[in-house]
Design a protein around this motif. Structure first.
Motif, PDB file in Angstrom:
ATOM      1  N   UNK A  93      39.154  31.669  26.632  1.00  0.00           N
ATOM      2  CA  UNK A  93      38.931  31.801  25.198  1.00  0.00           C
ATOM      3  C   UNK A  93      37.440  31.726  24.849  1.00  0.00           C
ATOM      4  N   UNK A  98      34.255  37.914  30.160  1.00  0.00           N
ATOM      5  CA  UNK A  98      34.608  37.854  31.584  1.00  0.00           C
ATOM      6  C   UNK A  98      35.473  39.069  31.910  1.00  0.00           C
ATOM      7  N   UNK A  99      35.186  39.757  33.044  1.00  0.00           N
ATOM      8  CA  UNK A  99      35.980  40.947  33.377  1.00  0.00           C
ATOM      9  C   UNK A  99      37.458  40.599  33.517  1.00  0.00           C
ATOM     10  N   UNK A 100      38.318  41.478  32.950  1.00  0.00           N
ATOM     11  CA  UNK A 100      39.758  41.250  33.049  1.00  0.00           C
ATOM     12  C   UNK A 100      40.400  42.384  33.836  1.00  0.00           C
ATOM     13  N   UNK A 101      41.468  42.232  34.562  1.00  0.00           N
ATOM     14  CA  UNK A 101      42.084  40.933  34.847  1.00  0.00           C
ATOM     15  C   UNK A 101      41.111  39.995  35.562  1.00  0.00           C
ATOM     16  N   UNK A 103      40.445  37.037  38.014  1.00  0.00           N
ATOM     17  CA  UNK A 103      41.044  36.297  39.136  1.00  0.00           C
ATOM     18  C   UNK A 103      40.121  35.147  39.445  1.00  0.00           C
ATOM     19  N   UNK A 133      45.181  38.214  32.072  1.00  0.00           N
ATOM     20  CA  UNK A 133      44.978  39.494  31.408  1.00  0.00           C
ATOM     21  C   UNK A 133      45.837  40.616  31.955  1.00  0.00           C
ATOM     22  N   UNK A 134      46.902  40.289  32.646  1.00  0.00           N
ATOM     23  CA  UNK A 134      47.841  41.331  33.072  1.00  0.00           C
ATOM     24  C   UNK A 134      49.264  40.787  33.036  1.00  0.00           C
ATOM     25  N   UNK A 135      50.185  41.631  32.567  1.00  0.00           N
ATOM     26  CA  UNK A 135      51.587  41.202  32.608  1.00  0.00           C
ATOM     27  C   UNK A 135      52.325  41.896  33.748  1.00  0.00           C
ATOM     28  N   UNK A 136      51.535  42.530  34.646  1.00  0.00           N
ATOM     29  CA  UNK A 136      52.158  43.242  35.763  1.00  0.00           C
ATOM     30  C   UNK A 136      52.837  42.262  36.713  1.00  0.00           C
ATOM     31  N   UNK A 139      51.196  41.000  39.892  1.00  0.00           N
ATOM     32  CA  UNK A 139      50.409  39.764  39.928  1.00  0.00           C
ATOM     33  C   UNK A 139      51.279  38.594  40.405  1.00  0.00           C
TER      34      UNK A 139
END
Lengths: 518, 518
Positions: A93, A98-101, A103, A133-136, A139
């Protein structure tokens, strides 16, 4: 005279000594390599956070001070972090670019103000990875794969561990199905009875339907989940009691139940009885059982994970699906997973025990929303380093873990600088070496070396100095001789316990003795 | 709707991100190797201790809560450790059968409730070594040698750093000589004036001689030492003022002085003016100056250290003796030492600054006595990891520190398991690889890779799958091309930014591109 202070540690805290420390370091480094090979990067947060930033998500809510070490500084409430997930949510937050997703991994101590018990400390290490940042489902599948890879990198072969996964949506669906068996009025009566039993009072006649807030409904549901979470400890019969009026445990303590009817308990028990021996069976059985929409969604998610895991070669011998996996934390929203060591080990008392859970995690899509107002999907895993360390010790106990140094003894104190030089020569040749700095005689020095499991002692008195020699004593020989050697006399002759070497062959001589044990 | 929580950190705390974290880890591991080569073993104590066990030995005693984060648990006062020496003293007192001399190292955060300032945090890392149970000067000399070895192992060559040592006994001797210039009555008057100025009241006429306790005398002496400790900040003139009535600093704040007379100040200033450019000069000058017995003892100790250091080859270019070294902590009893980086570096604002102190320590023969009643000699060193890290970053800034992974992009979402397999193949070949798990298109994926400084992107769309190929994109080429390459066109031809390789040559292709930057 000042008052003497008693040297002591607060309850629930402990000191970690050399061998354990080194093993833990080795373990952490091994896991770190696996994590980094999957592209995770480290972020370290401080031990101290604002209390409201940490939030209250601990499994057992009835702890003093909510289970955290809290204190007031600059007129604000701070606390020691109780896990690494709440600080990560803050990070996501706070640093929006910060780069998303994202890790990230983090390893370090967390603190919980719980009742100390054997093996349960108030300070313990966690090693977390999270993908933000991913709902895959890739992950979540990856989380299970990484757990396998980490455990295998540590030396736990498939068959000695198992990853068990489930999905909160399925469990929610089953409980929703169970609740749908009730009319609105029956449901209200049930929740009132449950509340009364919890607070040890009579059901309040005045409490109206409208007063059963969504928060109370959620709490009732979570209580049902917490009962199910106890399956491995209390068995199906215990679960039955806990879902009904309550259960008395071995110590005689009574825990009040959830007040479900038999009709309601049935689908839950059916779910818990599903054959979980392989993923296909599990998916088929759940498919037959579940009728509720959210539950079906959870099932589809597990199917997706299954496909990814199978393609990547993570089969039923490494990852299964299991109804038992609930995970206590309230914030999980989707897949949950847990790593178990199935290998038997011996506990502190020498008793053979199955090891149990060493890591776990799950998807928590709503947690970061507390800060941002926006839903940010996330999934994460935490390895309980201290528990795993106990099992790791069992694997590594026959390896010589400590790289103990060579001891340069001091026979002739005025020649201290000569001894100093010997130690320095050894170090410059890459051999750890320590100069004896105490005041005791040579006998005590050898005893000190034994105590520290030092392999070689370098000895030089007047004799040696006159001849330009040093004596090297093989301190492990005694241990070895009492062991597996058949022809002792011959071995003793070939491997003398003490050798003299010219002073300028010090390094070579020490290397020769160290070489005997490689 | 729940109230939104603001994501924020308490004052004086901070997050550590990937590059800094990895550099710090590298630094700690390098230092650890040096420590272990001298025979030190790790012992880790918890973050939390009893307040009375920690004691109060912080340099500045006028901090809120004595400078520690304290809190009450189970009706007892606990606190976060403020250094690693107090917990070690507890260890030595609690575990009496630890082999002595005990050489232990510990690294970890400590917490101080001080006013935060730029570069001064409330949580910071220390990396300590201590030798317990010997009063041999060889131990103190070794501490200086280990500091040299550690700094050199990190890449700081002699000439870019210097270890400065002194001895508290000498300083004590000088101050005692200074006090002997007074009659008993003059001394009492002086201490009363000093006390009054400190408490901002008039000297109390009633306070009697007997009320000047040994504790008050000691405090007066420590105050004189603390003045001397400020030499590098306030200069000789400032010291003169501080030893007299007091000094107004740049901000206009007035600090009350020690109320010494000119006659008393003279030997102190003479001492501080000694030529410290090499050890021999220092020893001769101090020998000429000191007449007091304790001071002479301190001088003899430094002579012994000098002999050991010289034999081991640690000469004036690495270790000098310096009158300026005082060390703030109250518990030092003998040799004290401090490591300075003399190399200029740039601060956060790009300004060139001399680096200053990065480590320090000394002998504290009375500290453990608090627990045991018995004197247990001890000496120890603490490296300030966070400060040293800033300098280390300057050394390492041109090295590629982060072992960033290869990114397997996702062009064709239904083929997720194929991409997963590619990532897995790379990992199995020892190459860190990450599957893109977001939802964005290929352009955003490449941007993500750039943001993370990822060297290679693996790309495969329908075209590639049909041809049984993958495309590999060299993401560092752009940066490189804008740099030192002379014949760009030729280089670009030899090192194409994108290459196609057969699917089964994925690993080889990635290795080839990574090889361009080795």
């Amino acid at each position: 005279m000042k008052r003497q202070v008693k040297a002591r540690l607060p309850r629930g805290f402990r000191d970690i000594f050399s061998d354990n420390y080194k093993l833990r370091l080795q373990m952490i480094n091994t896991i770190r390599e696996v994590y980094e090979s999957y592209g995770f990067i480290p972020i370290e947060t401080p031990a101290v956070e604002f209390v409201d930033v940490l939030g209250k998500f601990l499994p057992d809510s009835d702890q003093p001070d909510g289970g955290v070490f809290a204190f007031r500084v600059d007129d604000r409430w701070l606390a020691l972090r109780y896990d690494l997930t709440a600080p990560l949510s803050r990070i996501v937050a706070m640093y929006k670019d910060l780069p998303k997703p994202l890790r990230r991994y983090q390893v370090g101590p967390v603190w919980r103000l719980e009742k100390p018990a054997p093996g349960r400390y108030r300070e313990f290490y966690q090693f977390d990875i999270d993908i933000i940042g991913t709902d895959s489902m890739a992950a979540d599948a990856e989380m299970c794969m990484i757990l396998c890879d980490s455990l295998e990198a540590l030396g736990f072969e498939p068959g000695t561990y198992i990853i068990k996964a489930s999905n909160r949506k399925i469990l929610n669906g089953i409980i929703d199905m169970s609740m749908q068996a009730l009319s609105e009025n029956e449901y209200i009566k049930q929740v009132l009875s449950w509340m009364a039993a919890k607070s040890k009072s009579k059901p309040s006649a005045e409490l109206k339907k409208t007063e059963i807030t969504p928060a109370i409904k959620l709490e009732h549901k979570l209580d049902i989940m917490r009962c199910i979470d106890k399956l491995d400890r209390v068995g199906l019969e215990g679960i039955q009691q806990l879902l009904e009026k309550g259960r008395k445990d071995e110590t005689g303590d009574f825990k009040s139940g959830c007040f479900l009817s038999q009709k309601q308990i049935k689908p839950i028990l059916e779910f818990l009885k599903i054959d979980c021996s392989n993923r296909e069976k599990f998916l088929n059985s759940v498919s037959d059982l579940i009728t509720e929409e959210h539950g079906k969604e959870g099932l589809d998610e597990l199917k997706e994970m299954d496909e990814i895991l199978s393609t990547a070669g993570y089969n039923d011998n490494r990852v299964i699906f299991d109804t038992q996996v609930v995970r206590g934390l309230t914030y999980y929203t989707g897949p949950v997973y847990e790593a178990f060591l199935t290998v038997k080990t011996t506990d502190e008392k020498g008793k053979s025990v199955q090891f149990g859970s060493v890591a776990g995690g799950g998807r928590y899509d709503d947690l970061i929303q507390r800060f941002t107002g926006q839903k940010i999907p996330a999934t994460g895993t935490s390895i309980g380093i201290d528990r795993l360390l106990v099992a790791y010790q069992n694997i590594k106990k026959n390896e010589l873990t400590s790289s103990t140094p060579v001891l340069v003894t001091v026979m002739d104190r005025p020649r201290l600088t000569d001894y100093q030089k010997m130690a320095q020569e050894l170090r410059q040749a890459g051999i750890s070496a320590e100069l004896y700095l105490g005041k005791k005689g040579i006998g005590a020095q050898i005893k000190y070396a034994d105590q520290r499991q030092i392999p070689v002692a370098v000895i030089a008195g007047e004799d040696e100095f006159n001849k330009g020699e040093v004596t090297l004593k093989d301190l492990r020989l005694g241990t070895r001789l009492s062991g597996e050697i058949a022809d002792r006399d011959k071995w003793r002759k070939d491997q003398p316990a003490q050798i003299q070497v010219p002073r300028d062959k010090l390094v070579e001589g020490v290397k020769e003795i160290l070489g005997r044990y490689r």
